[in-house]
Each structure stands twice: as structure tokens, then as C-alpha cells.
Design an enzyme around this catalytic site. Sequence first.
Site, short mmCIF file in Angstrom:
data_model
loop_
_atom_site.label_atom_id
_atom_site.label_comp_id
_atom_site.label_asym_id
_atom_site.label_seq_id
_atom_site.Cartn_x
_atom_site.Cartn_y
_atom_site.Cartn_z
N GLU A 27 0.82 -1.22 0.00
CA GLU A 27 0.00 0.00 0.00
C GLU A 27 0.85 1.27 0.00
O GLU A 27 0.58 2.21 -0.73
CB GLU A 27 -0.91 -0.03 1.24
CG GLU A 27 -1.72 1.22 1.50
CD GLU A 27 -2.93 1.35 0.60
OE1 GLU A 27 -3.23 0.37 -0.10
OE2 GLU A 27 -3.54 2.43 0.59
N ASP A 28 1.93 1.27 0.78
CA ASP A 28 2.65 2.52 1.04
C ASP A 28 4.04 2.64 0.42
O ASP A 28 4.65 3.70 0.51
CB ASP A 28 2.80 2.74 2.56
CG ASP A 28 1.44 2.97 3.22
OD1 ASP A 28 0.50 3.30 2.49
OD2 ASP A 28 1.34 2.80 4.44
#
Length: 599
Positions: free
Chosen positions: A89-90
Site C-alpha cells: 500500500e505505502d
Amino acid sequence: MQHFTQAEIRYIEDCYEDFIKELRNKFDSERLTRIEKAFRFANAAHEGTRRKSGEPYIIHPIAVAKIVAKDIGLGATSIVAAILHDVVEDTEYRVSDIENMFGDKVAKIVDGLTKLSGDFDSRQALTLKKMLMTLSEDVRVVLIKIADRLHNMQTLESMPANKKTKIAGETLFLYVPLAQRLGLYTIKTELEELSFKYKHPEEYNQITYFLHNQEEKRNYLINEFIKPIKVKLNDEHFDCEVTHRLKSSYSIWQKMQKKGVSFNEIYDILAIRIVIKPNPVISEKRQCFDVLSIVTDIYKPKPDRIRDWINLPKVNGYESLHVTVMGPQGKWVEVQIRTERMDEIANRGFASHYRYKDITTFENELETWIERIRDHLKNPDADAFEFLDDFKLNLYGTDINVFTPKGDMISMPQGSTIIDFAYEIHSDLGNKCIGAKINMKLVPISHVLQNGDQIEILTSKNQTPKLEWLKFTTSAKARNKIKDAFKLEKNKHIENGKVIVEEAVLKSGAILTSNNLKKIVGHFNLNNKDQLYSQVGMGFIELTNLNEILGRKSENKLVKYWNITFGNKKREVIEETEEQEKKTHKKTKNKIDRKNLLY
Ligand code: MN
């Protein structure tokens, strides 16, 4: 990106060490190496990034992994996935990188978690649907997601005010019921408390103030209450731990709301728990009931306040005996009695069943619940909100247990009716159901089931599914089956109707052009031609004045002739049949109802 200071790097290592040290005597070196590898990888991937609080980001996945390991009790694969849960996600890494490094299982879980992340705003219904879809594939994804949310709630302080309220609301709406369903009581309670604190800060402060204020007095009361119980348990050679706990401020607030009473009127704020280290020779159930009888020998129980979750465990696996008794100074006290095994299940839910190996019954029940979710998801027509509506009962309501005539126990959502039960057993039983016998008494199909009912479904071979049944079904299975039956029937009516319309138009001497079709549809105030066909097919509409409708002058002698001879005759026949129906079956009203239901 701002690189970490030496102090921060040391802090990260300390946090990791604090987390891993408790796992050292639980896992073999192969597992520990995998966890270490995940940490090193995630640490490098999140290097230099920080949370809102300013803390290095990696502290968050470590904390989530700790909850997954300690509070939920999951294994190494889930711990690795928890450490990696925000990497895709990051950071720049993809699921395929995770797969190459940590294998297929971990990658699948991380993928599931990534798909569930993001800001959902008003689309909570959609989130829930996604969440449940994931749940039915791999329950670990949802368990880690709950751990993720718990840590986010624990660190919510550094968020801006409007986000706090929003996240807290979402937690109450989505995560609390899920945690409850999966039997994670400790986490559920903490999520509730934190949501309450951020969503209703004033009420929260007031209740915690009251609770704190009375602490001394309460401790005195509790000790007085416990003393004689402890003596008696000792005399009877029970090895027990007696603890007391406070009702959570959220549950007190909820009771105040529900009953419309003030803090001082809430009677069972005091609760004690007796956890038995069972004697292996005697059944756990018997020991629990023996302890119950010791307690009620000393204190008078409140009638109707004995809850037996041992003979009939909750669907999430919860087992315990609850009784409310009159304590010293006229205060009601709730007493919970359970064994160590039951206590661990109550606190950690799902995962602890694996430890105790009585997994089969529990898995069956969890499987039934998940199966029910799948049934809901199967309906491709339902949009997210309709889905939520359908599903609410199943998620938020508690289940009841009912029995077949042979004595098989079946769990159903609260509010289920005879027709839900019939479809739960078999679709033929549902389709042919005309009522039931409950405990030897006749009841209609709309009858709402009670916990413990024994149900014998009554059928008739002439029975067919009725649309009005939808009004009193709650299960997706029953609803889908009934809708299916009607889709089939509706298609049949459309086919018939089409033939009738075509013939009638031809006989009037016109051709069935789309323009003519429009005129007929418009005349009857319908929306489209399928609607016309099915209404005609069901006999709700008779095409007796086609000439008028199509704006034709009946100059054609042949048509006139047809209208006089056959047309009238046909109408007579129809009217006659309707008269008959009215007399014999009183079906006319029913027909109108059906029409409304269909469109
Ligand atoms: Mn996270």
C-alpha cells in the site's frame, strides 16, 4: 524523506526486540527467521517514513503483528503478513515481490489486506461487502485487518478532530460487529471503548468520572461479595481464580440509552468472573454448574437472569454461565462462570479453538455463518445497500438455536421465520411449505422462531412459492430461492403474454410495429414491453379495445366480425372464470398484491 536519527533507529530495534522476545520460546528457529526477515524487509521499505504522530512508520506494523500474535494468537504466516501489511500500500514494492520473498500464502494475505485499505468515506456498505467477501476466502485477512484497526484506534489521538469522529464511527459500524462475530471479545470491548471516547467525548468523560469516583466503595463491596464464595469454593476443593471487572463505560452508556435511565440506575455495574482450573476427571460442564450452585446458595439469583452458554454455545464459540445475583447492600452483581479453556476462547476467539482441538464443531458453525455470507454475496443483482439491508440482521443480530424433529441443532439469525427454516433445510421443503408444528402446536409460515424451538415443517404438493413470503424472510438463502422461483414464473408469463399480444394485434388487422407497441404500453401506463407482456400473460390486462388504443377505425369488416363473435365470447369466458375464482378461492385480491410486488 528524512532519514531516522540514531535514537530513532535504536527505538525501532527496541520495539522489535520487545515484540519478538515473547515469541522466542513459542516458535522454532525456522519461523523466527521468517519473522525476522519480514521485519528487516519492512523496516527497509518504510525507512524514513513517519506516522502522523511523528513516530517511525514501522512501529505501526510491529504493533499490529504483536496484537496478531498475542491477543489473537495467530501463527507465523499471519505474523509475517501483519509485519508486511502496509508495504504494498505505502511503498514501491508489489505483491509479486512479496510472493518471491515470502511465498504464495503470505502474498495472498497481504494482497487481501491491500485491497481492503484506503479511505472509504460514505461507502461503508461497499467496504463491508468487500470485507465479507475476503472473510469467506481467508478469515486471517480480516483478523489482521481488525488488529490493524485496533492499533489505529489506540493511536487515534494524533489525528485531526473530524477524522477522529469518522474513524470512530466506522469502527463501531464495521469492526466491532466483526470482532464480536469472530469471538474476539477483548478486542471488541477495547474497540468499543476507544470509539466511544472519540465519538462521544463528553459522555465518555462523565461515565469514566463516575466510575472512578466510586472505585473505593466498589472495591470494598466486591471484596465483601467474593469472600464467602472463595471460602466455599475452597471447602469444596475447587481450584478457581476469582477476578472482578468493571462493565465497560460503553456498555453502561448503551444501557443508559436503551433503558432511558441515569448512571445511578444501572444495576449490574459490578461483575465478577470465576475461572475454573478444571479437575480432568469430571466434565467441565458439571464443574461449572457445581460452582453456579455454590454461588446461588450464598446469593439469591435474579429470576430469568441465568444465561447458559455452555449447553448452547454462541455461534462464535463463546461458552460461559452467567447469573445475576443480589449482593450485599442490595446491589446486583453479575457472575460469570467458566473454565480456563472457555475463558481463553472468550478472550481470543477463533484462533484459540485450534489450541484446544475441538475445532470441528466450531469450524462447522463458523463455516455455516460464512456459508450464509456467501449466499448473500451470490446475489449479483443486489447493490451494496440492498446487500447491507439483507445482511444487517445476520451480522448484528445474535443467533438462536432451533431443532429439527430428529433433534439436529441448527443455528439461525434472530428473527428467522418458519419459511427461513424450511429453506435452510432444503429448497424443496421451502417451496412446498404451508406451515409448521412447533412443540406440537400449529403455526403459520410467517411465525418467528424462538431459541430452542423444535420445528416440523408441513408441506403440500400443491404449494408453490409466494412473493408475499419475501415480507417475512430474513435469510438470503430463502430470499434468493423465492426470487428465483418467481423469475422463472415471470419469464413464463412474458412468453405467454407476447404470443397473446401478437395474436390480438394481428387479429385487429394491424401489425405489431414498435410504434404500435408503444401505444399499447402507453395506454396501460406501463414502463416497457416486458411489463406489458407479463401483465397480459398473467391475465391482469385484456386487450379488448385494441382498435381504440391503436387509433384505428374498425373499417375492416373482418375485424368487426372477429370482435363481435370471438372477441365478446372470449371476454365472457374470462369474466366467467374470474367470477368462479372469486367465489371459490378469493384470488382476486391476491392477484393485485402480486402485481404490486412484482413492479
Ligand atoms: Mn496499517
